[in-house]
Design a protein around this motif. Structure first.
Motif, PDB file in Angstrom:
ATOM      1  N   SER A   1      44.238  83.170   7.600  1.00  0.00           N
ATOM      2  CA  SER A   1      43.490  83.688   8.728  1.00  0.00           C
ATOM      3  C   SER A   1      42.085  84.060   8.328  1.00  0.00           C
ATOM      4  O   SER A   1      41.856  84.652   7.286  1.00  0.00           O
ATOM      5  CB  SER A   1      44.176  84.927   9.273  1.00  0.00           C
ATOM      6  N   PRO A   2      41.149  83.695   9.160  1.00  0.00           N
ATOM      7  CA  PRO A   2      39.756  84.038   8.860  1.00  0.00           C
ATOM      8  C   PRO A   2      39.479  85.525   8.947  1.00  0.00           C
ATOM      9  O   PRO A   2      38.445  85.985   8.509  1.00  0.00           O
ATOM     10  CB  PRO A   2      38.985  83.268   9.925  1.00  0.00           C
ATOM     11  N   LYS A   3      40.414  86.253   9.498  1.00  0.00           N
ATOM     12  CA  LYS A   3      40.161  87.687   9.628  1.00  0.00           C
ATOM     13  C   LYS A   3      39.988  88.354   8.278  1.00  0.00           C
ATOM     14  O   LYS A   3      39.365  89.389   8.162  1.00  0.00           O
ATOM     15  CB  LYS A   3      41.307  88.353  10.370  1.00  0.00           C
ATOM     16  N   HIS A   4      40.574  87.730   7.286  1.00  0.00           N
ATOM     17  CA  HIS A   4      40.480  88.321   5.960  1.00  0.00           C
ATOM     18  C   HIS A   4      39.086  88.254   5.372  1.00  0.00           C
ATOM     19  O   HIS A   4      38.831  88.810   4.332  1.00  0.00           O
ATOM     20  CB  HIS A   4      41.484  87.663   5.031  1.00  0.00           C
ATOM     21  N   ARG A   5      38.244  87.560   6.043  1.00  0.00           N
ATOM     22  CA  ARG A   5      36.875  87.489   5.537  1.00  0.00           C
ATOM     23  C   ARG A   5      36.258  88.868   5.385  1.00  0.00           C
ATOM     24  O   ARG A   5      35.495  89.122   4.489  1.00  0.00           O
ATOM     25  CB  ARG A   5      36.004  86.667   6.477  1.00  0.00           C
ATOM     26  N   SER A   6      36.644  89.749   6.284  1.00  0.00           N
ATOM     27  CA  SER A   6      36.061  91.092   6.222  1.00  0.00           C
ATOM     28  C   SER A   6      36.442  91.811   4.942  1.00  0.00           C
ATOM     29  O   SER A   6      35.721  92.665   4.466  1.00  0.00           O
ATOM     30  CB  SER A   6      36.486  91.900   7.443  1.00  0.00           C
ATOM     31  N   PHE A   7      37.607  91.428   4.384  1.00  0.00           N
ATOM     32  CA  PHE A   7      38.020  92.060   3.132  1.00  0.00           C
ATOM     33  C   PHE A   7      37.032  91.734   2.012  1.00  0.00           C
ATOM     34  O   PHE A   7      36.882  92.469   1.054  1.00  0.00           O
ATOM     35  CB  PHE A   7      39.396  91.557   2.696  1.00  0.00           C
ATOM     36  N   LEU A   8      36.443  90.587   2.126  1.00  0.00           N
ATOM     37  CA  LEU A   8      35.580  90.130   1.039  1.00  0.00           C
ATOM     38  C   LEU A   8      34.131  90.555   1.202  1.00  0.00           C
ATOM     39  O   LEU A   8      33.343  90.496   0.288  1.00  0.00           O
ATOM     40  CB  LEU A   8      35.597  88.603   0.947  1.00  0.00           C
ATOM     41  N   SER A   9      33.829  90.941   2.406  1.00  0.00           N
ATOM     42  CA  SER A   9      32.419  91.234   2.627  1.00  0.00           C
ATOM     43  C   SER A   9      31.983  92.387   1.748  1.00  0.00           C
ATOM     44  O   SER A   9      32.645  93.399   1.644  1.00  0.00           O
ATOM     45  CB  SER A   9      32.172  91.550   4.098  1.00  0.00           C
TER      46      SER A   9
ATOM     47  N   GLN B   1      38.209  73.928   5.975  1.00  0.00           N
ATOM     48  CA  GLN B   1      39.144  74.444   4.955  1.00  0.00           C
ATOM     49  C   GLN B   1      38.399  74.796   3.672  1.00  0.00           C
ATOM     50  O   GLN B   1      38.650  75.827   3.058  1.00  0.00           O
ATOM     51  CB  GLN B   1      40.201  73.384   4.618  1.00  0.00           C
ATOM     52  N   LYS B   2      37.490  73.928   3.293  1.00  0.00           N
ATOM     53  CA  LYS B   2      36.694  74.175   2.080  1.00  0.00           C
ATOM     54  C   LYS B   2      35.879  75.457   2.229  1.00  0.00           C
ATOM     55  O   LYS B   2      35.788  76.262   1.312  1.00  0.00           O
ATOM     56  CB  LYS B   2      35.740  72.998   1.808  1.00  0.00           C
ATOM     57  N   TYR B   3      35.302  75.589   3.400  1.00  0.00           N
ATOM     58  CA  TYR B   3      34.492  76.777   3.675  1.00  0.00           C
ATOM     59  C   TYR B   3      35.334  78.042   3.502  1.00  0.00           C
ATOM     60  O   TYR B   3      34.942  78.989   2.834  1.00  0.00           O
ATOM     61  CB  TYR B   3      33.920  76.686   5.090  1.00  0.00           C
ATOM     62  N   TYR B   4      36.528  78.013   4.089  1.00  0.00           N
ATOM     63  CA  TYR B   4      37.376  79.202   3.996  1.00  0.00           C
ATOM     64  C   TYR B   4      37.923  79.435   2.598  1.00  0.00           C
ATOM     65  O   TYR B   4      38.069  80.567   2.154  1.00  0.00           O
ATOM     66  CB  TYR B   4      38.513  79.136   5.027  1.00  0.00           C
ATOM     67  N   TYR B   5      38.196  78.345   1.917  1.00  0.00           N
ATOM     68  CA  TYR B   5      38.698  78.494   0.546  1.00  0.00           C
ATOM     69  C   TYR B   5      37.645  79.186  -0.320  1.00  0.00           C
ATOM     70  O   TYR B   5      37.953  80.079  -1.104  1.00  0.00           O
ATOM     71  CB  TYR B   5      39.043  77.122  -0.027  1.00  0.00           C
ATOM     72  N   ASN B   6      36.406  78.781  -0.143  1.00  0.00           N
ATOM     73  CA  ASN B   6      35.312  79.412  -0.891  1.00  0.00           C
ATOM     74  C   ASN B   6      35.123  80.859  -0.496  1.00  0.00           C
ATOM     75  O   ASN B   6      34.791  81.701  -1.321  1.00  0.00           O
ATOM     76  CB  ASN B   6      34.006  78.636  -0.679  1.00  0.00           C
ATOM     77  N   GLU B   7      35.305  81.126   0.793  1.00  0.00           N
ATOM     78  CA  GLU B   7      35.084  82.480   1.301  1.00  0.00           C
ATOM     79  C   GLU B   7      36.238  83.424   0.944  1.00  0.00           C
ATOM     80  O   GLU B   7      36.018  84.583   0.632  1.00  0.00           O
ATOM     81  CB  GLU B   7      34.957  82.450   2.826  1.00  0.00           C
ATOM     82  N   LEU B   8      37.436  82.917   1.039  1.00  0.00           N
ATOM     83  CA  LEU B   8      38.606  83.798   0.970  1.00  0.00           C
ATOM     84  C   LEU B   8      39.358  83.734  -0.343  1.00  0.00           C
ATOM     85  O   LEU B   8      40.047  84.675  -0.715  1.00  0.00           O
ATOM     86  CB  LEU B   8      39.592  83.450   2.095  1.00  0.00           C
TER      87      LEU B   8
END
Ligand SMILES: [Zn+2]
Length: 436
Positions: free
Chosen positions: A2-10, A354-361
């Motif tokens: 889930s992209p929501k986890h992006r906030s964890f990384l910010s 998918q690549k974008y999210y893999y790099n982000e998350l």
């Protein structure tokens, strides 16, 4: 995933700039300050306006400011010597034949004066006009003037965009942000002559209060992190929902023929010409495509003809055609039980995304690009709200009943492993299609 986890990384980054302004109280060279004990104090050079004196007689230059001090040189009558300091008793410190010493002020005439010392000039006076956008790389203080000695007007958060109208000689930009104007350091920004939007790093759902809805015209439509820079961050499948964010567009600097949009849990710029108001996606597997056929495609590169929109989903989320029938059956049972449709967060996901999210998350949250069932449109993510969580009633029901409709929640995504330890790969929201 889930992209929501992006906030964890910010990451919250705060730029701390410390300025130390050393204002010299004296223009006296350090070595010119008299060290003789009886010399109470040299007159500060700021008040010493004598630059040169001419001897009226042969004059002794001494090591101190009285006739008791040792004679270092004798300066002949009529000689002009430079003055570096004036003692409190009026004697002049001069340099003659590579020696520095003191001479009486009684036998000289002043032949040259220093211009009055200037008041400290403001550091930045010159600016040039600019017309560009700046985006902040970190949280930046906006100040009243072009330097850290000026007071802070407000802070501008990381990844904000602001309009710059002037640049000071030290590089600082005068910007307007949220109706306030001030100066920010050029060290913490990127500049763009057109739009300067950057990826905010904050997950925003497609449903984030926006209603200016478009759909992508072609499969793999380009999403860029900045219209000016054109860093491509995603390939959005045909018939994907895209929300134009005009407010954000204005904040970052509008770009002709480009829209700032939110889609697929990402945000960025798309060519206006790549978007349409009409969705042309089918909502049933009219071509009779099988799961096997979908799996033969390159992951994340499904042709538009193999994708359909989930019929009840307002966002027209795309899924592989063979999975839609059983998902519809699953939804019917879910609706019978709970009186509402099954909520879908995402289904098909392209390879670049998918690549974008893999790099982000990273690997705990995002599948390795090219391996996710989302890449074949054969997986759905339901929301991460409480009812869909491991403790929630929707999850519990789906876990128990989805199999009947050929949708499964994998054992290795459960909250705990068989040995009772917590599973770092746990996902309550991810279901996969295993039918025909
Ligand atoms: Zn998933």
């Amino acid at each position: 995933m889930s992209p929501k986890h992006r906030s964890f990384l910010s990451k919250t980054m705060t730029a701390i700039a410390v300025a130390i302004l050393l204002i010299s109280g004296s223009t006296l060279p350090a070595q010119a300050v008299p060290t003789i004990a009886h010399l109470s104090a040299a007159v500060p050079a700021a008040k010493n306006n004598v630059a040169k004196v001419k001897t009226k007689a042969n004059l002794n230059m001494r090591s101190g400011t009285s006739t008791k001090n040792k004679v270092l040189r004798t300066i002949p009558k009529g000689k002009t010597v430079p003055v570096s300091a004036v003692a409190s008793n009026g004697w002049y410190q001069v340099k003659y034949q590579n020696k520095t010493g003191w001479i009486s002020n009684k036998y000289v005439t002043v032949v040259a004066k220093r211009s009055a010392p200037k008041a400290p000039t403001p550091k930045i006076t010159k600016t040039k006009k600019v017309n560009l956008w700046v985006a902040t790389k970190s949280t930046v203080n906006m100040r009243k003037g072009a330097g850290t000695s000026h007071s802070v007007v407000r802070s501008i958060p990381k990844h904000s965009a602001a309009k710059a109208t002037a640049q000071a000689v030290n590089g600082w930009y005068k910007v307007t942000y949220k109706k306030k104007s001030g100066w920010i350091s050029n060290k913490h920004v990127i500049t763009c002559t057109k739009g300067c939007q950057v990826d905010t790093g904050n997950y925003t759902t497609n449903r984030a209060g926006l209603n200016d809805r478009y759909f992508t015209k072609s499969n793999g439509a380009d999403l860029y992190s900045a219209a000016g820079k054109r860093l491509r961050i995603g390939d959005i499948p045909k018939n994907s929902v895209v929300y134009r964010d005009v407010k954000w567009e204005k904040a970052g600097g509008p770009v002709t023929d480009w829209y700032f949009v939110r889609t697929q849990g990402m945000d960025g710029w798309m060519k206006a010409s790549a978007l349409t108001r009409k969705n042309t996606a089918a909502t049933s597997n009219s071509k009779g495509i099988t799961r096997k056929q979908a799996l033969k495609q390159h992951n994340g590169k499904l042709p538009a003809s193999m994708l359909v929109a989930i019929p009840w989903d307002k966002e027209k989320t795309l899924i592989a055609a063979p999975a839609v029938k059983d998902l519809t059956r699953l939804n019917a049972a879910f609706k019978k039980k709970f009186g509402k449709n099954l909520d879908i967060d995402l289904a098909y996901r392209t390879l670049d995304t998918q690549k974008y999210y893999y790099n982000e998350l990273g690997p705990y949250i995002a599948a390795k690009p090219g391996t996710s069932n989302h890449g074949w449109g054969l997986a759905i993510d339901v929301p991460e709200s409480y009812n869909y969580s491991f403790k929630g009633k929707y999850y519990k029901w789906l876990k128990a009943h989805s199999k009947k409709y050929n949708w499964t929640h994998r054992k290795n995504l459960e909250e705990f492993r068989s040995n009772g330890t917590r599973n770092p790969y746990a996902e309550a929201w991810h279901f996969e299609y295993n039918g025909k």
